[in-house]
Design an enzyme around this catalytic site. Structure first.
Site: not given
Length: 324
Positions: A108-109
């Site tokens: 993800c981030t």
């Protein structure tokens, strides 16, 4: 000789999403029940326990400086990025761990951490669809692929949002141990070994926003209000009160696409909304302006890599059935 265990270090921090750690870790742990040999360690910058975004405190095994080397290093994500900057200590820790690892990846981030560490410069990468544009804006040296579930570029990996970390871990497991073990683990966890389509099926097909003062503003408002109407370039140019050539130039300069492409993307978003609401493929095709189910099917395959019937089966209310 007994093969050495495959060591996995997962870099975590305050505000991380629990599933970003737990999803991939569970894949490797499940592999161990079917003959794999993975050793998983939670690593933080200073060795202190971390608090997840849901408020749960997780124990940490090692400080980054004391962690030694790993076969695989993964960096978790969380809503703290890109809302705030990546600290120098976290970026430095990720870089140091990567230098001592055979391969490095992000969930993800977590891609923002790898980017801040310079580990994605000149490489292909992805992140959660909501933040892909921001990653590309902040780090223009990265070739961001917003629709990908996960991306491999040499020994660097990145995945899309949250549960895509499971997809990435299964791919890493397949590289290590072969497809049969990866398939067995996927079946045991009741997930796809490789899911159809990309991130776009979970998001709207997006385009850049234009200022209210732009000549395109009126055109965009008209098309969004009624995507099913007939819109040739000449018709759209008449709405904007400019020549067709000038309109095409404005679309390229401000949105990076042709007028026809913009109409198609807007119709696609409307069709997805209609399918989400439980309308049939034929009804969605007609109401969104595609005209026929075959035309809608071609657009879905082009933009989402799955047919509208499969999309409807996953996301419409009719697809959710409670067994009694």
């Amino acid at each position: 000789m007994t093969p050495s265990p495959h060591t996995v270090g997962i870099l975590v921090f305050d505000g991380m999403k629990l599933l970003d750690f737990a999803g991939p870790a569970e894949v490797f742990a499940e592999a161990n029940t079917f003959g794999g040999d993975y050793r998983i360690s939670m690593v933080s910058i200073d060795g202190r326990d971390v608090r997840t975004s849901m408020g749960l405190t997780l124990p940490v095994d090692l400080a980054a400086s004391d962690a030694g080397s790993f076969d695989t290093v993964l960096v978790a994500g969380g809503e703290v990025f890109p809302a705030g900057p990546v600290s120098d200590s976290l970026a430095s820790g990720a870089f140091d761990l990567s230098q001592r690892a055979t391969r490095t990846g992000s969930i993800c981030t977590g891609a923002f951490v790898l980017a801040a560490a310079g580990l994605l410069e000149g490489k292909r990468a992805t992140t959660h669809w909501q933040h892909a544009a921001e990653l590309a804006l902040r780090y223009p040296g990265i070739r961001v692929e917003p629709d990908a579930i996960f991306v491999k570029d040499d020994s660097t990996y990145s995945s899309a949002g949250v549960t895509a970390g499971i997809d990435l871990a299964l791919a890493l497991l397949e590289e290590d141990e072969g497809v049969e073990l990866a398939r067995t683990v996927a079946r045991s966890l009741v997930v796809y070994l490789q899911r159809d389509g990309g991130q776009s099926q979970f998001s709207g097909a997006t385009v850049e926003q234009v200022p209210r003062a732009s000549l395109l503003r009126t055109v965009i408002d008209v098309v969004r209000a009624d995507p099913a109407a007939e819109y040739s370039t000449s018709v759209l140019a008449g709405i904007a009160r400019v020549s067709p050539r000038h309109l095409s130039r404005l679309f390229q300069e401000e949105l990076g696409m042709t007028p026809g492409k913009y109409v198609e993307v807007t119709r696609l978003n409307r069709a997805k909304q209609l399918l989400d609401d439980g309308r049939s493929v034929t009804e969605a095709a007609e109401a969104s302006g595609f005209g026929s189910s075959e035309t809608l099917r071609r657009a879905f395959l082009l933009h989402l890599a799955i047919p509208p019937s499969k999309y409807r089966g996953r996301f419409s209310p009719a697809a959710v059935k409670v067994r009694r």
